[in-house]
Design an enzyme around this catalytic site. Structure first.
Site, PDB file in Angstrom:
ATOM      1  CB  SER A   1      -0.835   0.125   1.271  1.00 52.92           C
ATOM      2  OG  SER A   1      -1.587   1.531   1.398  1.00 52.92           O
TER       3      SER A   1
ATOM      4  CE  LYS B   1     -11.856  -0.861  -1.582  1.00 52.84           C
ATOM      5  NZ  LYS B   1     -11.280  -0.322  -2.764  1.00 52.84           N
TER       6      LYS B   1
ATOM      7  CG  ASN C   1     -12.922   3.792   0.400  1.00 65.98           C
ATOM      8  OD1 ASN C   1     -13.114   4.786   1.300  1.00 65.98           O
ATOM      9  ND2 ASN C   1     -11.307   3.900  -0.395  1.00 65.98           N
TER      10      ASN C   1
ATOM     11  CG  ASP D   1     -12.088   3.782  -4.035  1.00 70.21           C
ATOM     12  OD1 ASP D   1     -10.869   4.129  -3.631  1.00 70.21           O
ATOM     13  OD2 ASP D   1     -12.870   1.894  -3.432  1.00 70.21           O
TER      14      ASP D   1
ATOM     15  N   GLY E   1     -14.760  -2.112 -17.795  1.00 73.38           N
ATOM     16  CA  GLY E   1     -14.604  -2.825 -16.725  1.00 73.38           C
ATOM     17  C   GLY E   1     -16.104  -2.817 -15.926  1.00 73.38           C
ATOM     18  CB  ALA E   2     -17.616  -5.249 -15.122  1.00 74.27           C
TER      19      ALA E   2
ATOM     20  CG  ASN F   1     -16.731  -6.362 -17.733  1.00 69.72           C
ATOM     21  OD1 ASN F   1     -14.891  -5.875 -17.490  1.00 69.72           O
ATOM     22  ND2 ASN F   1     -16.497  -7.907 -17.598  1.00 69.72           N
TER      23      ASN F   1
ATOM     24  CB  THR G   1     -16.601 -11.401 -18.258  1.00 70.62           C
ATOM     25  OG1 THR G   1     -15.729 -11.942 -18.522  1.00 70.62           O
ATOM     26  CG2 THR G   1     -18.271 -12.762 -17.278  1.00 70.62           C
TER      27      THR G   1
ATOM     28  N   GLY H   1      -3.768   7.203 -13.503  1.00 73.98           N
ATOM     29  CA  GLY H   1      -4.331   6.519 -12.174  1.00 73.98           C
ATOM     30  C   GLY H   1      -4.049   6.836 -10.292  1.00 73.98           C
TER      31      GLY H   1
HETATM   32  P1  NAP Z   1     -11.993  -6.185 -10.159  1.00 79.30           P
HETATM   33  O1  NAP Z   1     -12.855  -6.118  -9.450  1.00 79.30           O
HETATM   34  O2  NAP Z   1     -10.676  -7.792 -10.422  1.00 79.30           O
HETATM   35  O3  NAP Z   1     -11.725  -5.988 -11.440  1.00 79.30           O
HETATM   36  C1  NAP Z   1     -11.521  -6.288 -12.912  1.00 79.30           C
HETATM   37  C2  NAP Z   1     -12.127  -5.851 -13.873  1.00 79.30           C
HETATM   38  O4  NAP Z   1     -10.829  -5.341 -15.005  1.00 79.30           O
HETATM   39  C3  NAP Z   1     -13.139  -6.983 -14.404  1.00 79.30           C
HETATM   40  O5  NAP Z   1     -13.623  -5.814 -15.637  1.00 79.30           O
HETATM   41  C4  NAP Z   1     -12.044  -7.780 -15.610  1.00 79.30           C
HETATM   42  O6  NAP Z   1     -12.719  -8.028 -16.524  1.00 79.30           O
HETATM   43  C5  NAP Z   1     -10.955  -6.373 -15.827  1.00 79.30           C
HETATM   44  N1  NAP Z   1     -10.224  -7.440 -16.596  1.00 79.30           N
HETATM   45  C6  NAP Z   1      -9.041  -7.978 -16.066  1.00 79.30           C
HETATM   46  N2  NAP Z   1      -8.106  -8.521 -16.725  1.00 79.30           N
HETATM   47  C7  NAP Z   1      -8.588  -8.267 -18.949  1.00 79.30           C
HETATM   48  C8  NAP Z   1      -7.708  -9.089 -19.279  1.00 79.30           C
HETATM   49  N3  NAP Z   1      -7.326  -8.858 -19.587  1.00 79.30           N
HETATM   50  N4  NAP Z   1      -8.563  -8.458 -20.668  1.00 79.30           N
HETATM   51  C9  NAP Z   1      -9.315  -7.611 -20.212  1.00 79.30           C
HETATM   52  N5  NAP Z   1     -10.171  -6.902 -19.177  1.00 79.30           N
HETATM   53  C10 NAP Z   1     -10.040  -6.966 -17.957  1.00 79.30           C
HETATM   54  O7  NAP Z   1     -10.572  -5.167  -9.760  1.00 79.30           O
HETATM   55  P2  NAP Z   1     -10.527  -3.889  -9.380  1.00 79.30           P
HETATM   56  O8  NAP Z   1     -10.309  -3.810  -7.375  1.00 79.30           O
HETATM   57  O9  NAP Z   1     -12.029  -2.860  -9.962  1.00 79.30           O
HETATM   58  O10 NAP Z   1      -8.555  -3.345  -9.795  1.00 79.30           O
HETATM   59  C11 NAP Z   1      -9.163  -3.141 -10.901  1.00 79.30           C
HETATM   60  C12 NAP Z   1      -7.796  -1.788 -11.598  1.00 79.30           C
HETATM   61  O11 NAP Z   1      -7.837  -0.521 -10.610  1.00 79.30           O
HETATM   62  C13 NAP Z   1      -6.376  -2.643 -10.626  1.00 79.30           C
HETATM   63  O12 NAP Z   1      -6.035  -2.593 -11.362  1.00 79.30           O
HETATM   64  C14 NAP Z   1      -6.753  -1.838  -9.439  1.00 79.30           C
HETATM   65  O13 NAP Z   1      -5.169  -1.532  -9.125  1.00 79.30           O
HETATM   66  C15 NAP Z   1      -7.044   0.051  -9.700  1.00 79.30           C
HETATM   67  N6  NAP Z   1      -7.365   0.996  -9.141  1.00 79.30           N
HETATM   68  C16 NAP Z   1      -6.825   1.608  -8.645  1.00 79.30           C
HETATM   69  C17 NAP Z   1      -7.744   2.804  -8.033  1.00 79.30           C
HETATM   70  C18 NAP Z   1      -6.855   4.159  -8.281  1.00 79.30           C
HETATM   71  O14 NAP Z   1      -7.076   4.944  -6.612  1.00 79.30           O
HETATM   72  N7  NAP Z   1      -6.221   4.920  -8.919  1.00 79.30           N
HETATM   73  C19 NAP Z   1      -8.462   1.899  -6.961  1.00 79.30           C
HETATM   74  C20 NAP Z   1      -8.566   1.237  -6.857  1.00 79.30           C
HETATM   75  C21 NAP Z   1      -7.699  -0.478  -8.401  1.00 79.30           C
HETATM   76  P3  NAP Z   1     -13.685  -9.830 -16.367  1.00 79.30           P
HETATM   77  O15 NAP Z   1     -15.004  -8.800 -15.921  1.00 79.30           O
HETATM   78  O16 NAP Z   1     -14.107  -9.891 -17.984  1.00 79.30           O
HETATM   79  O17 NAP Z   1     -12.607 -10.620 -15.986  1.00 79.30           O
END
Ligand code: NAP
Length: 278
Positions: free
Chosen positions: A19, A68, A89, A109, A132-133, A155, A157, A240
């Site tokens: 973190s 969370k 969060n 967030d 994304g979802a 998304n 999926t 980001g």
């Molecule tokens: P999560 O719940 O695991 O969701 C991941 C998402 O990415 C899903 O929609 C997934 O699609 C998609 N995905 C993963 N691999 C993929 C690929 N190869 N091709 C296409 N789609 C793909 O993760 P999350 O918690 O939402 O976090 C997502 C990202 O946001 C991470 O990189 C995290 O570090 C970042 N983040 C940043 C902040 C910030 O403050 N900047 C805050 C939170 C998160 P499927 O449904 O098809 O699997």
């Protein structure tokens, strides 16, 4: 200097060693001369961990993956937007009532993503494509709707994308149909392009010129391939780290009632990225 008056803050998650929030919040305390400390913690048992924080005098705690949703069961109050998102969060322990500590859960967030995007555009009345979802997409999507934007979800999926779109009350567009869409901004909430898979890009490059603003919530690397390709096509870009910084700034103000030192918090985060060679 930690002493008997030091106010306690921290983050719970599993793992939390990665973190960057300790650097951001401790940097802000030091900058403003606040006697506070923010520590990373990995509770073996969430319920025991929560009541431990409550008993030990913590004032504010960040909550990250995987807690969370589960943490919501222990809170006295939940902010209405966090309730809609279905994830918390941020915890605030209100110790001003002698008879009881009241713990309220928030989700900052969405505040962070809204503010990051709002630095470049007006959200009200705009149309935003969210890629994304997952968990982050929920917060970003609900936040945009809160701000009066029209959201379209896509998304990989389809079933997950449709589910989220239904919950948000917005449209879902399959990836193959993105070429038909006109929108003001694009927000990537997928992990595509994140270190160590930095070559990844979550959308075909030739579609990027449609968007005036492109935001990536991936922050390692800071300039993802998506942002570089978007900038090369004349889009305004938002990295980001801005979402991370602004969600942290919202936490800081909830906990201390003091305006957050945004520039200091960003500097601390940039320092962390550099220290980790990201
Ligand atoms: P999560 O719940 O695991 O969701 C991941 C998402 O990415 C899903 O929609 C997934 O699609 C998609 N995905 C993963 N691999 C993929 C690929 N190869 N091709 C296409 N789609 C793909 O993760 P999350 O918690 O939402 O976090 C997502 C990202 O946001 C991470 O990189 C995290 O570090 C970042 N983040 C940043 C902040 C910030 O403050 N900047 C805050 C939170 C998160 P499927 O449904 O098809 O699997």
């Amino acid at each position: 200097m930690i002493d008997g008056q030091t106010k306690l803050f921290g983050i719970i998650g599993k793992p939390v060693t990665h973190s960057m929030s300790p650097a951001m919040h401790n940097g802000a305390f030091a900058h403003l001369g606040i006697n506070g400390v923010y520590v990373p913690m990995e509770p073996g048992n969430l319920e025991q961990g929560f009541y431990g924080l409550q008993a030990l005098g913590f004032i504010g705690v960040s909550v990250t993956v995987p807690f969370k949703v589960e943490i919501m069961a222990y809170l006295d109050r939940i902010d209405p937007v966090a309730q809609k998102i279905g994830a918390v969060n941020t915890l605030h322990f209100d110790r001003s009532h002698p008879e009881k500590v009241i713990c309220t859960g928030y989700n900052t967030d969405w505040m962070g993503s809204n503010q990051a995007l709002a630095d470049e555009m007006t959200l009200q009345g705009s149309r935003v494509l969210v890629l994304g979802a997952g968990g982050a997409a929920r917060a970003v999507g609900f936040g945009l709707i809160e701000a009066g934007a029209e959201v379209i979800i896509t998304n990989r999926t389809v079933s997950k994308g449709e589910d989220l779109a239904n919950q948000l009350g917005c449209a879902f567009l399959p990836v193959e149909e993105l070429a038909t869409l006109e929108a003001d901004a694009l927000v990537n909430t997928t992990s595509v392009g994140m270190h160590p898979n930095e070559h990844g890009i979550p959308i075909q490059e030739n579609l990027l010129e449609k968007f005036a603003v492109v935001m990536d919530i991936v922050y390692a690397p800071l300039q993802t391939r998506l942002l570089r390709e978007a900038a090369a096509r004349g889009c305004r870009t938002v990295d980001g780290l801005k979402m991370l910084q602004y969600q942290g700034a919202a936490q800081f103000t909830l906990w201390t009632d003091v305006p957050a030192p945004n520039a200091t918090m960003r500097e601390a985060l940039l320092g962390e990225l550099q220290a980790r060679s990201l």
